[in-house]
Design a protein around this motif. Structure first.
Motif, mmCIF file in Angstrom:
data_model
loop_
_atom_site.group_PDB
_atom_site.id
_atom_site.type_symbol
_atom_site.label_atom_id
_atom_site.label_comp_id
_atom_site.label_asym_id
_atom_site.label_seq_id
_atom_site.Cartn_x
_atom_site.Cartn_y
_atom_site.Cartn_z
ATOM 1 N N LYS A 57 0.992 -1.197 -0.015
ATOM 2 C CA LYS A 57 -0.033 0.064 0.077
ATOM 3 C C LYS A 57 0.914 1.393 0.155
ATOM 4 O O LYS A 57 0.451 2.247 -0.461
ATOM 5 C CB LYS A 57 -0.817 0.043 1.318
ATOM 6 N N LYS A 58 2.030 1.279 0.795
ATOM 7 C CA LYS A 58 2.794 2.318 0.766
ATOM 8 C C LYS A 58 4.095 2.233 1.536
ATOM 9 O O LYS A 58 4.245 1.341 2.290
ATOM 10 C CB LYS A 58 2.023 3.374 1.694
ATOM 11 N N GLU A 59 5.204 2.825 1.085
ATOM 12 C CA GLU A 59 6.560 2.808 1.603
ATOM 13 C C GLU A 59 6.403 3.297 3.162
ATOM 14 O O GLU A 59 5.669 4.148 3.270
ATOM 15 C CB GLU A 59 7.353 3.730 1.012
ATOM 16 N N LEU A 60 6.737 2.453 4.024
ATOM 17 C CA LEU A 60 6.836 2.904 5.466
ATOM 18 C C LEU A 60 8.028 2.891 6.195
ATOM 19 O O LEU A 60 8.886 2.052 5.990
ATOM 20 C CB LEU A 60 5.944 1.922 6.011
ATOM 21 N N THR A 85 16.653 -10.272 2.711
ATOM 22 C CA THR A 85 17.470 -11.359 2.338
ATOM 23 C C THR A 85 16.906 -12.070 1.159
ATOM 24 O O THR A 85 17.511 -12.263 0.207
ATOM 25 C CB THR A 85 17.716 -12.477 3.461
ATOM 26 N N ALA A 86 15.420 -12.323 1.075
ATOM 27 C CA ALA A 86 14.801 -12.781 0.143
ATOM 28 C C ALA A 86 14.423 -11.999 -1.096
ATOM 29 O O ALA A 86 14.001 -12.136 -2.081
ATOM 30 C CB ALA A 86 13.584 -13.522 0.589
ATOM 31 N N ARG A 87 15.121 -10.683 -0.941
ATOM 32 C CA ARG A 87 14.879 -9.598 -2.088
ATOM 33 C C ARG A 87 13.562 -9.377 -2.246
ATOM 34 O O ARG A 87 13.190 -8.835 -3.386
ATOM 35 C CB ARG A 87 15.737 -10.096 -3.316
ATOM 36 N N LEU A 88 12.658 -9.427 -1.075
ATOM 37 C CA LEU A 88 11.210 -9.126 -1.366
ATOM 38 C C LEU A 88 11.215 -7.487 -1.021
ATOM 39 O O LEU A 88 10.075 -6.918 -1.207
ATOM 40 C CB LEU A 88 10.385 -9.903 -0.476
ATOM 41 N N VAL A 89 11.881 -7.083 0.199
ATOM 42 C CA VAL A 89 11.788 -5.459 0.342
ATOM 43 C C VAL A 89 13.204 -5.158 0.307
ATOM 44 O O VAL A 89 14.278 -5.620 0.106
ATOM 45 C CB VAL A 89 11.295 -5.439 1.633
ATOM 46 N N LYS A 90 12.959 -3.666 0.086
ATOM 47 C CA LYS A 90 14.435 -2.969 -0.113
ATOM 48 C C LYS A 90 14.188 -1.548 1.010
ATOM 49 O O LYS A 90 13.158 -1.524 1.323
ATOM 50 C CB LYS A 90 14.745 -2.135 -1.375
ATOM 51 N N PHE A 91 15.289 -0.845 1.418
ATOM 52 C CA PHE A 91 15.091 0.122 2.417
ATOM 53 C C PHE A 91 15.879 1.384 1.882
ATOM 54 O O PHE A 91 16.936 1.069 0.931
ATOM 55 C CB PHE A 91 15.419 -0.305 3.855
ATOM 56 N N ARG A 92 15.584 2.351 2.216
ATOM 57 C CA ARG A 92 16.343 3.677 2.139
ATOM 58 C C ARG A 92 16.409 4.298 3.673
ATOM 59 O O ARG A 92 15.435 4.313 4.357
ATOM 60 C CB ARG A 92 15.956 4.487 1.161
ATOM 61 N N ARG A 93 17.372 5.015 3.719
ATOM 62 C CA ARG A 93 17.463 5.992 4.952
ATOM 63 C C ARG A 93 17.288 7.365 4.605
ATOM 64 O O ARG A 93 17.779 7.922 3.567
ATOM 65 C CB ARG A 93 19.069 5.902 5.538
ATOM 66 N N GLU A 94 16.722 7.958 5.455
ATOM 67 C CA GLU A 94 16.227 9.562 5.525
ATOM 68 C C GLU A 94 16.524 9.995 7.056
ATOM 69 O O GLU A 94 15.690 9.817 7.955
ATOM 70 C CB GLU A 94 14.784 9.750 5.075
ATOM 71 N N LYS A 96 17.313 9.862 10.512
ATOM 72 C CA LYS A 96 17.279 8.814 11.399
ATOM 73 C C LYS A 96 16.362 7.717 11.358
ATOM 74 O O LYS A 96 16.108 6.450 12.075
ATOM 75 C CB LYS A 96 16.910 9.311 13.039
ATOM 76 N N SER A 97 15.421 7.921 9.992
ATOM 77 C CA SER A 97 14.334 6.749 9.896
ATOM 78 C C SER A 97 15.014 5.965 8.458
ATOM 79 O O SER A 97 15.617 6.443 7.841
ATOM 80 C CB SER A 97 13.118 7.754 9.146
ATOM 81 N N VAL A 98 14.404 4.740 8.608
ATOM 82 C CA VAL A 98 14.632 3.846 7.690
ATOM 83 C C VAL A 98 13.242 3.253 6.901
ATOM 84 O O VAL A 98 12.238 2.991 7.868
ATOM 85 C CB VAL A 98 15.207 2.560 8.234
#
Length: 121
Positions: A57-60, A85-94, A96-98
């Protein structure tokens, strides 16, 4: 009487060699079957499916996911590590938040196909 718990089986032992050969020629290699099985094992967890659906639904950020699922940050972080690890999600830092999001469009298609299947009467 036939009910849904019965398994229908052939009452003969005829082998259809042309069908067998056709399928054998198109079978995937063992590593691909293992990778696919591993993917579905990761998706087989209730909490991970809920996280994926939320990210569908949304990046969280991690804090948002913990609030939505009413779980501890360490529990969510553990599940996110498995999903990453299963390459189902990715992340970015902004700062102090991930922030987490689905890794690619394939995950959206997979979730949509699964939802369509379970909602089908």
């Amino acid at each position: 009487m036939n009910n849904n718990s019965e398994i229908e089986v052939c009452s003969c032992t005829e082998i259809h060699k042309d069908c067998i050969e056709c399928v054998r020629k198109s079978m995937l290699d063992e590593k691909t079957f293992m990778d696919l099985s591993a993917l579905f094992k990761v998706l087989g967890d209730y909490t991970r499916i809920k996280i994926i659906y939320a990210l569908f639904k949304k990046e969280l950020c991690v804090c948002d996911i913990t609030e939505i699922l009413q779980m501890s940050q360490s529990a969510i972080s553990h599940q996110l590590r498995i999903l990453k690890t299963a390459r189902l999600v990715k992340f970015r830092r902004e700062g102090k938040s991930v922030y987490y999001s689905l890794d690619d469009e394939h995950i959206n298609k997979l979730i949509n196909a699964g939802l369509e299947h379970v909602k089908h009467n």
